[in-house]
Design a protein around this motif. Structure first.
Motif, PDB file in Angstrom:
ATOM      1  N   LYS A  87       0.840  -1.203   0.000  1.00  0.00           N
ATOM      2  CA  LYS A  87       0.000   0.000   0.000  1.00  0.00           C
ATOM      3  C   LYS A  87       0.871   1.248   0.000  1.00  0.00           C
ATOM      4  O   LYS A  87       0.566   2.237  -0.666  1.00  0.00           O
ATOM      5  CB  LYS A  87      -0.939  -0.024   1.203  1.00  0.00           C
ATOM      6  CG  LYS A  87      -2.041  -1.064   1.121  1.00  0.00           C
ATOM      7  CD  LYS A  87      -2.947  -1.032   2.344  1.00  0.00           C
ATOM      8  CE  LYS A  87      -4.050  -2.090   2.231  1.00  0.00           C
ATOM      9  NZ  LYS A  87      -4.935  -2.093   3.430  1.00  0.00           N
ATOM     10  N   GLY A  88       1.966   1.195   0.750  1.00  0.00           N
ATOM     11  CA  GLY A  88       2.896   2.315   0.754  1.00  0.00           C
ATOM     12  C   GLY A  88       3.507   2.547  -0.612  1.00  0.00           C
ATOM     13  O   GLY A  88       3.699   3.699  -1.029  1.00  0.00           O
ATOM     14  N   GLU A  89       3.801   1.466  -1.323  1.00  0.00           N
ATOM     15  CA  GLU A  89       4.372   1.630  -2.662  1.00  0.00           C
ATOM     16  C   GLU A  89       3.368   2.243  -3.632  1.00  0.00           C
ATOM     17  O   GLU A  89       3.742   3.049  -4.489  1.00  0.00           O
ATOM     18  CB  GLU A  89       4.875   0.307  -3.226  1.00  0.00           C
ATOM     19  CG  GLU A  89       5.494   0.510  -4.598  1.00  0.00           C
ATOM     20  CD  GLU A  89       6.029  -0.737  -5.266  1.00  0.00           C
ATOM     21  OE1 GLU A  89       6.147  -0.725  -6.506  1.00  0.00           O
ATOM     22  OE2 GLU A  89       6.319  -1.710  -4.564  1.00  0.00           O
ATOM     23  N   VAL A  90       2.094   1.875  -3.515  1.00  0.00           N
ATOM     24  CA  VAL A  90       1.091   2.473  -4.394  1.00  0.00           C
ATOM     25  C   VAL A  90       1.029   3.982  -4.173  1.00  0.00           C
ATOM     26  O   VAL A  90       1.007   4.768  -5.121  1.00  0.00           O
ATOM     27  CB  VAL A  90      -0.296   1.840  -4.174  1.00  0.00           C
ATOM     28  CG1 VAL A  90      -1.341   2.544  -5.048  1.00  0.00           C
ATOM     29  CG2 VAL A  90      -0.269   0.351  -4.511  1.00  0.00           C
ATOM     30  N   THR A  91       1.033   4.390  -2.915  1.00  0.00           N
ATOM     31  CA  THR A  91       1.011   5.828  -2.602  1.00  0.00           C
ATOM     32  C   THR A  91       2.260   6.515  -3.138  1.00  0.00           C
ATOM     33  O   THR A  91       2.178   7.573  -3.769  1.00  0.00           O
ATOM     34  CB  THR A  91       0.911   6.034  -1.077  1.00  0.00           C
ATOM     35  OG1 THR A  91      -0.271   5.403  -0.597  1.00  0.00           O
ATOM     36  CG2 THR A  91       0.877   7.509  -0.733  1.00  0.00           C
ATOM     37  N   TYR A  92       3.409   5.911  -2.885  1.00  0.00           N
ATOM     38  CA  TYR A  92       4.692   6.463  -3.360  1.00  0.00           C
ATOM     39  C   TYR A  92       4.742   6.497  -4.883  1.00  0.00           C
ATOM     40  O   TYR A  92       5.083   7.517  -5.494  1.00  0.00           O
ATOM     41  CB  TYR A  92       5.827   5.603  -2.790  1.00  0.00           C
ATOM     42  CG  TYR A  92       7.183   5.803  -3.407  1.00  0.00           C
ATOM     43  CD1 TYR A  92       7.831   7.020  -3.359  1.00  0.00           C
ATOM     44  CD2 TYR A  92       7.843   4.722  -4.014  1.00  0.00           C
ATOM     45  CE1 TYR A  92       9.099   7.187  -3.904  1.00  0.00           C
ATOM     46  CE2 TYR A  92       9.107   4.875  -4.559  1.00  0.00           C
ATOM     47  CZ  TYR A  92       9.732   6.107  -4.513  1.00  0.00           C
ATOM     48  OH  TYR A  92      10.984   6.254  -5.050  1.00  0.00           O
ATOM     49  N   LEU A 101       5.186  -1.242  -9.237  1.00  0.00           N
ATOM     50  CA  LEU A 101       4.378  -0.060  -9.570  1.00  0.00           C
ATOM     51  C   LEU A 101       5.257   1.186  -9.652  1.00  0.00           C
ATOM     52  O   LEU A 101       5.238   1.907 -10.653  1.00  0.00           O
ATOM     53  CB  LEU A 101       3.279   0.166  -8.532  1.00  0.00           C
ATOM     54  CG  LEU A 101       2.368   1.333  -8.958  1.00  0.00           C
ATOM     55  CD1 LEU A 101       1.149   0.819  -9.679  1.00  0.00           C
ATOM     56  CD2 LEU A 101       1.990   2.229  -7.803  1.00  0.00           C
ATOM     57  N   ALA A 102       6.038   1.435  -8.621  1.00  0.00           N
ATOM     58  CA  ALA A 102       6.809   2.675  -8.553  1.00  0.00           C
ATOM     59  C   ALA A 102       7.855   2.785  -9.658  1.00  0.00           C
ATOM     60  O   ALA A 102       8.104   3.876 -10.169  1.00  0.00           O
ATOM     61  CB  ALA A 102       7.482   2.802  -7.184  1.00  0.00           C
ATOM     62  N   THR A 161       5.847   3.924 -12.729  1.00  0.00           N
ATOM     63  CA  THR A 161       5.412   5.324 -12.721  1.00  0.00           C
ATOM     64  C   THR A 161       6.593   6.277 -12.801  1.00  0.00           C
ATOM     65  O   THR A 161       6.480   7.366 -13.365  1.00  0.00           O
ATOM     66  CB  THR A 161       4.595   5.631 -11.451  1.00  0.00           C
ATOM     67  OG1 THR A 161       5.376   5.338 -10.287  1.00  0.00           O
ATOM     68  CG2 THR A 161       3.313   4.817 -11.419  1.00  0.00           C
ATOM     69  N   ARG A 162       7.745   5.868 -12.255  1.00  0.00           N
ATOM     70  CA  ARG A 162       8.918   6.744 -12.266  1.00  0.00           C
ATOM     71  C   ARG A 162       9.474   6.930 -13.675  1.00  0.00           C
ATOM     72  O   ARG A 162      10.160   7.920 -13.956  1.00  0.00           O
ATOM     73  CB  ARG A 162       9.998   6.151 -11.338  1.00  0.00           C
ATOM     74  CG  ARG A 162      10.994   7.176 -10.858  1.00  0.00           C
ATOM     75  CD  ARG A 162      11.770   6.683  -9.656  1.00  0.00           C
ATOM     76  NE  ARG A 162      12.751   5.669  -9.999  1.00  0.00           N
ATOM     77  CZ  ARG A 162      13.490   5.008  -9.103  1.00  0.00           C
ATOM     78  NH1 ARG A 162      13.309   5.237  -7.826  1.00  0.00           N
ATOM     79  NH2 ARG A 162      14.373   4.125  -9.480  1.00  0.00           N
ATOM     80  N   LYS A 163       9.188   5.993 -14.566  1.00  0.00           N
ATOM     81  CA  LYS A 163       9.628   6.106 -15.954  1.00  0.00           C
ATOM     82  C   LYS A 163       8.504   6.603 -16.866  1.00  0.00           C
ATOM     83  O   LYS A 163       8.721   7.464 -17.734  1.00  0.00           O
ATOM     84  CB  LYS A 163      10.144   4.749 -16.441  1.00  0.00           C
ATOM     85  CG  LYS A 163      11.361   4.242 -15.683  1.00  0.00           C
ATOM     86  CD  LYS A 163      11.797   2.877 -16.177  1.00  0.00           C
ATOM     87  CE  LYS A 163      12.895   2.283 -15.299  1.00  0.00           C
ATOM     88  NZ  LYS A 163      14.115   3.100 -15.246  1.00  0.00           N
ATOM     89  N   ILE A 164       7.313   6.069 -16.693  1.00  0.00           N
ATOM     90  CA  ILE A 164       6.194   6.443 -17.554  1.00  0.00           C
ATOM     91  C   ILE A 164       5.784   7.888 -17.307  1.00  0.00           C
ATOM     92  O   ILE A 164       5.471   8.629 -18.255  1.00  0.00           O
ATOM     93  CB  ILE A 164       5.002   5.491 -17.315  1.00  0.00           C
ATOM     94  CG1 ILE A 164       5.354   4.074 -17.784  1.00  0.00           C
ATOM     95  CG2 ILE A 164       3.754   5.984 -18.035  1.00  0.00           C
ATOM     96  CD1 ILE A 164       4.335   3.020 -17.376  1.00  0.00           C
ATOM     97  N   ASN A 179      12.099   9.664  -2.682  1.00  0.00           N
ATOM     98  CA  ASN A 179      11.085  10.710  -2.684  1.00  0.00           C
ATOM     99  C   ASN A 179      10.873  11.168  -4.122  1.00  0.00           C
ATOM    100  O   ASN A 179      11.844  11.471  -4.813  1.00  0.00           O
ATOM    101  CB  ASN A 179      11.547  11.881  -1.808  1.00  0.00           C
ATOM    102  CG  ASN A 179      10.452  12.888  -1.559  1.00  0.00           C
ATOM    103  OD1 ASN A 179       9.886  13.455  -2.488  1.00  0.00           O
ATOM    104  ND2 ASN A 179      10.151  13.126  -0.296  1.00  0.00           N
ATOM    105  N   PRO A 180       9.628  11.209  -4.600  1.00  0.00           N
ATOM    106  CA  PRO A 180       9.388  11.638  -5.980  1.00  0.00           C
ATOM    107  C   PRO A 180       9.935  13.022  -6.306  1.00  0.00           C
ATOM    108  O   PRO A 180      10.269  13.305  -7.457  1.00  0.00           O
ATOM    109  CB  PRO A 180       7.854  11.622  -6.087  1.00  0.00           C
ATOM    110  CG  PRO A 180       7.416  10.628  -5.072  1.00  0.00           C
ATOM    111  CD  PRO A 180       8.380  10.787  -3.923  1.00  0.00           C
ATOM    112  N   GLY A 181      10.048  13.879  -5.286  1.00  0.00           N
ATOM    113  CA  GLY A 181      10.545  15.223  -5.515  1.00  0.00           C
ATOM    114  C   GLY A 181      12.053  15.338  -5.485  1.00  0.00           C
ATOM    115  O   GLY A 181      12.592  16.452  -5.612  1.00  0.00           O
TER     116      GLY A 181
END
Length: 485
Positions: free
Chosen positions: A107-112, A161-162, A165-168, A449-451
């Motif tokens: 669940k944490g990975e989905v949020t991240y 997942l992460a 999303t980090r590439k797409i 962190n995504p930022g």
């Protein structure tokens, strides 16, 4: 929790030009639950011909997609973010079933992971340029940044997942089309990600997905197509080097997030409560199956025994089991090969004189479980001091001086992440500057962190993902000279 109904209603085929379909010849790959060793379902096993079709579609779609308004691309990403958050429970359950990590971590990975879509939805409308005069005043210099073109995306199994999303996310924000090869061990989470993007309104042909039992069978045609202009890969350094060799033939833009061997340095003035808590996060997140995982613990001799005792107490008390079961803190490793590698590394260290404070063995029964392990007195010639562990094992080595700690920490061809604990800020900053790592956790065990820019030094890769620089990897700089007339 019964995850099977969610899996049974999923799309498990290839996704090419906006359509879900079977692989050539109807071939499939079984997806295994590592907690039980049993088959969850099967997904399409794409062929070279399937891959060629996918890259051709990406090439044909690039011009129209690259001309879309940045706001349109941003809104698709924002909607996809919201969809992922809405579906977090289902996605997390599927992730745990196919990868093994505890449900809370999934669940944490989905949020991240969803945050990368939100972050890059905001970056899409901020792609800037420049306009200046030449030094002699005769020319106007106009600089713009354009989509790099069709991209090859290859992701690993540990954060299914992460890593997608980090590439797409930045590829969509920049206006690039894509061909995407998810990991064969954890394709289901990636396919749920694709479903979210489709439901968010991503046009046909922008993202084309080929699952396959053989990465080479799919990725090689993409690399040799002459259509792809960018490859972004997360995985082993060995495979990354092979992709770089292929990319060199067409001078393809590359970004590589490769292996890690993260040091965790605890100075004598460290707050041991903070250090142990940080070690639990840096070591045990994702069952230790992370390139950023603390791999080598270097602790000042004056506090080494106490740190080891506390860490062993915490790790030894963790509940091991099926990640879908309530209360589980440590799930199975992803496959039997991974389990055997961890066992071999520990056995080698113990055979050479290391002491086991807790764990040190496989757990009997079905599934691929290894007990959380703390080792001390780890000999310098142990394989575990050299190789990435990718499992729940913490080998501890004492040091006497700061210089020795830095030398030990930098004694590797990798330089992705590092962790450092000291209550003296001047000392901490000096040591952080001396660590040869692209990312450092200073008195913290969580750095992703995504930022923030994610990437490493040396053989840990090229380029950065996430942060303000993440979108740069998917853009080309164009300069137009305008005479003053």
């Amino acid at each position: 929790m019964d995850v099977q109904p969610i899996i049974d209603r999923m799309n498990t085929g290839l996704f090419i030009n906006g359509q879900w379909r079977d692989a050539e010849g109807g071939k499939t790959i079984d997806v295994i639950n590592p907690a039980t060793g049993k088959v969850l379902t099967s997904v399409a096993d794409g062929s070279a011909a399937d891959a060629e079709e996918a890259i051709e579609v990406a090439g044909e779609t690039q011009d129209s997609w690259g001309r879309t308004a940045p706001r349109e691309r941003a809104e698709i990403l924002r909607r996809a973010y919201e969809i992922l958050i809405e579906r977090a429970d289902d996605i997390a359950a599927v992730m745990t079933a196919e990868m093994g990590k505890p449900l809370a971590e999934s669940k944490g990975e989905v949020t991240y992971g969803a945050e990368f879509f939100r972050w890059f939805s905001e970056e899409a409308v901020r792609i800037d340029g420049d306009f200046t005069k030449s030094p002699d005043g005769s020319t106007r210099i106009m600089v713009s940044r354009e989509p790099v073109g069709p991209c090859v995306l290859v992701t690993p199994w540990n954060f299914p997942l992460a890593m997608g999303t980090r590439k797409i996310g930045p590829a969509i924000a920049a206006g690039c089309t894509m061909v995407f090869k998810p990991a064969k061990l954890t394709p289901l989470t990636s396919l749920l990600l694709v479903e979210a993007l489709v439901d968010a309104g991503l046009p046909a042909g922008v993202l084309n997905v080929v699952t396959s039992n053989s990465a080479g069978r799919v990725v090689t045609p993409w690399m040799e197509s002459g259509i792809a202009r960018k490859v972004t890969f997360t995985g082993s350094t060995e495979v990354g080097i092979g992709l770089l060799e292929q990319a060199a033939k067409t001078v393809m833009n590359t970004s590589m997030e490769l292996g890690g061997n993260a040091p965790f340095v605890v100075c004598e003035d460290a707050d041991l409560d903070k250090a142990v808590e940080g070690a639990m996060v840096a070591k045990m997140r994702n069952i230790g199956e992370a390139c950023t995982a603390a791999n080598r613990f270097f602790v000042h001799r004056s506090v080494s025994d106490e740190f080891a005792r506390r860490l062993a107490e915490r790790m030894g008390a963790m509940k091991v089991g099926n990640g879908l079961d309530e209360g589980t803190e440590v799930g199975p490793l992803v496959e039997e090969k991974a389990l055997n590698k961890v066992a071999e590394l520990v056995d080698d260290a113990v055979g050479k004189g290391a002491k086991v404070l807790t764990g040190g063995k496989k757990i009997d029964g079905e599934g691929y479980f290894y007990a959380p392990t703390v080792l001390t007195d780890v000999p310098e010639d142990s394989d575990i001091r050299i190789e990435e562990i990718f499992g729940p094992v913490a080998p501890i080595t004492p040091f006497d001086t700061d210089e020795e700690a830095i030398a030990l920490a930098n004694e590797t061809e990798y330089g992705l992440a590092g962790y450092l604990y000291s209550e003296n800020i001047g000392r901490a900053m000096r040591l952080a500057e001396e660590l040869e790592c692209g990312m450092i956790g200073l008195n913290t065990g969580l750095i992703s962190n995504p930022g923030a820019p994610f990437g490493g030094y040396k053989q840990s890769g090229l380029g950065r993902e996430g942060g303000r620089v993440g979108i740069d990897e998917f853009l080309e700089v164009k300069y137009v000279a305008l005479p003053r007339g």
